[in-house]
Design a protein around this motif. Structure first.
Motif, PDB file in Angstrom:
ATOM      1  N   SER A 191      43.112  45.579  37.261  1.00 25.26           N
ATOM      2  CA  SER A 191      42.540  46.868  37.652  1.00 25.26           C
ATOM      3  C   SER A 191      43.640  47.909  37.810  1.00 25.26           C
ATOM      4  N   ASP A 219      40.594  36.587  38.426  1.00 22.88           N
ATOM      5  CA  ASP A 219      40.577  37.961  38.941  1.00 22.88           C
ATOM      6  C   ASP A 219      41.903  38.196  39.674  1.00 22.88           C
ATOM      7  N   LYS A 262      43.635  49.284  41.485  1.00 16.39           N
ATOM      8  CA  LYS A 262      44.427  48.576  42.500  1.00 16.39           C
ATOM      9  C   LYS A 262      45.917  48.679  42.179  1.00 16.39           C
ATOM     10  N   LEU A 314      34.457  41.875  35.000  1.00 22.69           N
ATOM     11  CA  LEU A 314      33.771  40.699  35.555  1.00 22.69           C
ATOM     12  C   LEU A 314      32.336  40.619  35.032  1.00 22.69           C
ATOM     13  N   ASN A 366      40.470  33.798  42.249  1.00 23.40           N
ATOM     14  CA  ASN A 366      40.898  35.133  42.691  1.00 23.40           C
ATOM     15  C   ASN A 366      42.193  34.992  43.473  1.00 23.40           C
ATOM     16  N   VAL A 399      43.375  41.321  40.448  1.00 31.37           N
ATOM     17  CA  VAL A 399      43.529  42.766  40.657  1.00 31.37           C
ATOM     18  C   VAL A 399      44.617  43.120  41.678  1.00 31.37           C
ATOM     19  N   TYR A 400      44.920  42.190  42.588  1.00 33.49           N
ATOM     20  CA  TYR A 400      45.954  42.503  43.606  1.00 33.49           C
ATOM     21  C   TYR A 400      47.306  41.886  43.247  1.00 33.49           C
ATOM     22  N   GLY A 404      36.670  49.552  35.246  1.00 31.83           N
ATOM     23  CA  GLY A 404      37.215  48.838  36.397  1.00 31.83           C
ATOM     24  C   GLY A 404      37.175  47.333  36.176  1.00 31.83           C
ATOM     25  N   ALA A 405      37.763  46.620  37.146  1.00 29.96           N
ATOM     26  CA  ALA A 405      37.712  45.166  37.072  1.00 29.96           C
ATOM     27  C   ALA A 405      36.271  44.685  37.245  1.00 29.96           C
ATOM     28  N   TYR A 406      35.484  45.448  37.982  1.00 30.40           N
ATOM     29  CA  TYR A 406      34.055  45.131  38.110  1.00 30.40           C
ATOM     30  C   TYR A 406      33.416  45.015  36.735  1.00 30.40           C
ATOM     31  N   PHE A 428      35.096  37.305  46.648  1.00 30.76           N
ATOM     32  CA  PHE A 428      34.744  38.713  46.425  1.00 30.76           C
ATOM     33  C   PHE A 428      33.248  38.714  46.124  1.00 30.76           C
ATOM     34  N   TYR A 446      30.754  37.975  42.845  1.00 30.40           N
ATOM     35  CA  TYR A 446      30.753  36.824  41.925  1.00 30.40           C
ATOM     36  C   TYR A 446      29.403  36.097  41.936  1.00 30.40           C
ATOM     37  N   LYS A 506      38.642  53.911  37.973  1.00 28.17           N
ATOM     38  CA  LYS A 506      37.793  52.858  37.396  1.00 28.17           C
ATOM     39  C   LYS A 506      38.216  52.471  35.974  1.00 28.17           C
ATOM     40  N   ASN A 522      40.762  38.128  47.901  1.00 28.10           N
ATOM     41  CA  ASN A 522      40.040  39.018  48.799  1.00 28.10           C
ATOM     42  C   ASN A 522      38.890  38.197  49.371  1.00 28.10           C
TER      43      ASN A 522
END
Ligand SMILES: Cc1ncc(COP(=O)(O)O)c(C=O)c1O
Length: 554
Positions: free
Chosen positions: A344, A313, A347, A204, A281, A315-316, A199-201, A225, A228, A355, A285
């Protein structure tokens, strides 16, 4: 269990390093023989430690406080021990367990970050019968082509059940390289410039561990988010916050995420010689702000001027509305070399449970991420990567056309957004219209004025008390926006709550007739209130309506 790190060892205490940071010496107890002995569970903590405390308090009366704390801690151990003994366990076993647990368990890098809002609000939402508009995932299925790709990955080549290449399943790194190479205007080499992560998690975390060193400063734009800050701290870095501030809107106009802006002078003032990275980001978010080209250029020029890495980031990136355009900062002149672009599949393809994420960037940065990756997770699940590879191949074929999921998804989701905006307005909340992402925040200032004394601790931010009240009394869960701020700024921004608007299964807000009883709805609209189901031209969501977004493939 209480630990003894408040104790100052007399030997260490006479050492200047220890005096400035006694915890440091305690943490590395091998430095000091007495520490080693004193931290020994039985003899050390119950006999030697109290004696040393007494000795210290004799030497220095200020140490008395520490001594009392230690005595209280020992008392707690013993009380616990005898309580367990009563339950019938053998005394020796109890003593062993009690004293074995006296060691500090939590690594110091977790200090201050062990409270997680998702766990707290998620748990509470699960205890009540709620419509949960809190967590960020859609309640409709991924597109058929993605599901079929996953099914194929499960049922075709049995070797997809085995490990793949550590830094990414080759067809996935290849398609990510060609897909994003075009968007970023870069020749992306799969083996050097792409890392597939959990995942993007995962991307990061790997980025922070690989690039942020003890004492490095990381600029974080708040609201942010929430991971961070702890990720910076776990890497030993120091978060430096700069706040997006909403500018006032004209009376009667809807607030917009675009009016949440950075003050350029304030942003510039945050860069110092210790700044290592800035985290961007966009779409953001929780506010849903899409950074404009001018804003990105400002960030880019400051990063270049101060030789700072940008962790972006995105992801969206496909969830952008009303003609706004997502721009990757890595595509701006001079930025590829210092930017990590994080994405991601969860998303992108409405499949957050898969993930699969990635980091794209120059080899000079990615080689350090690879070191972390190979010493932590090493491989990501192969079948999920195969499914994402196929899904991107589908998207590459349809790119920019009406048949593309990345074109259809935002069109469908924008309708959910607009519907939620109307629903929230109808109960007296003031939504801030997002330009991107699948979240929107709503201003609850009117509630704060009307009902300032909601239950909860006096120092708990208002929005947090409001969300708990809403869960208990209105069957609606959301996330307080103050959790997206650093602690000193939480109280300043405690009059917003975040809603996720890709929740359509139960009609989202549609089904919540009881929300009409929200006090401000009465206050704003009179006893009759404004219904939740009839505002504007909003289409009534029937159960299963969510399939609309799921079936957008061409
Ligand atoms: C801004 C942002 N970045 C990263 C993530 C994590 O994405 P993933 O589910 O791919 O780990 C999220 C998830 O909510 C997010 O909102």
């Amino acid at each position: 269990m209480v630990s003894f790190n408040i104790f100052f060892c007399p030997l260490c205490f006479s050492n200047p390093v220890a005096r400035s940071d006694p915890d440091l010496v305690l943490a590395r107890s091998s430095v000091c023989g007495i520490h080693t002995l004193a931290s020994e569970p039985f003899f050390g903590q119950s006999v030697l430690l109290p004696l040393l405390c007494l000795w210290r308090s004799h030497q220095c009366p200020k140490a008395l406080g520490g001594m009392f704390r230690n005595v209280a801690a020992i008392y707690l151990h013993l009380a616990g021990l005898f309580q367990r003994k009563k339950a019938g366990t053998s005394l020796t076993r109890c003593m062993h367990q009690t004293f074995a647990m006296a060691k500090r368990l939590q690594a110091r890098r977790l200090d201050g970050i062990d409270h997680n809002p998702w766990v707290e609000f998620g748990k509470m939402a699960s205890e009540y019968d709620v419509v949960n508009l809190g967590q960020g995932f859609p309640d409709f299925p991924p597109p058929n082509f993605a599901i079929q790709a996953f099914q194929l990955a499960l049922n075709s080549d049995f070797m997809l059940n085995q490990y793949t290449k550590a830094f990414g399943y080759p067809p996935l790194t290849k398609i990510l390289a060609s897909f994003f190479g075009k968007l970023l205007g870069q020749e992306i080499v799969p083996l050097k410039n792409v890392l597939v992560t959990v995942g993007a998690y995962g991307a990061l975390f790997t980025a922070f561990q690989a690039l942020v060193d003890e004492g490095d400063e990381v600029i974080i734009m708040e609201p942010f988010f929430d991971c961070y800050e702890p990720m910076t701290l776990m890497a030993g870095g120091r978060p430096v916050f700069v706040t997006l501030k909403p500018s006032p809107t004209q009376d009667g106009e809807l607030d917009s995420a675009s009016s949440w802006q950075l003050d350029p002078t304030e942003l510039a003032s945050k860069f110092t010689s210790r700044t290592k990275a800035l985290i961007l980001n966009t779409p953001n978010n929780p506010v849903g702000k899409v950074f404009s080209k001018a804003e990105l250029e400002l960030v880019a020029s400051l990063c270049q001027q101060h030789d700072v890495i940008c962790i972006s980031d995105e992801v969206y990136q496909w969830l952008v509305y009303d003609g706004h355009q997502h721009i990757s900062i890595a595509s701006l002149p001079g930025m590829w070399e210092r930017t990590l672009t994080i994405g991601s599949a969860g998303k992108s393809f409405s499949a957050t449970g898969w993930k699969v994420g990635w980091a794209l960037g120059p080899d000079s940065l990615l080689k350090h991420l690879r070191t972390v990756h190979q010493n932590t997770v090493y491989h990501c699940p192969t079948q999920g990567q195969a499914a994402v590879a196929q899904s991107f191949q589908h998207e590459q074929l349809h790119f920019g056309q009406p048949s593309s999921y990345f074109v259809q998804l935002p069109q469908a989701v924008r309708r959910y957004r607009d519907h939620m905006i109307r629903s929230l307005q109808s109960v007296g909340l003031r939504p801030v219209v997002p330009q991107g992402s699948y979240f929107l925040i709503a201003d609850i200032s009117d509630f704060k004025t009307q009902m300032p004394d909601l239950p909860g601790d006096a120092d708990e931010p208002y929005d947090s008390r409001f969300v708990k009240w809403m869960i208990r009394n209105k069957g609606l869960a959301a996330i307080p926006v103050s959790v997206f701020y650093s602690t000193p700024h939480r109280k300043q921004f405690d009059h917003y709550v975040r809603f996720c608007f890709v929740k359509v299964k139960d009609g989202g807000l549609e089904g919540r007739e009881d929300l009409r009883k929200l006090p401000v709805a009465h206050w704003c609209c009179g006893e009759g209130g404004v219904g939740l189901t009839c505002v504007g031209a909003g289409r009534v969501h029937a159960p299963g309506h969510g399939r609309e977004a799921a079936e957008v493939e061409g």
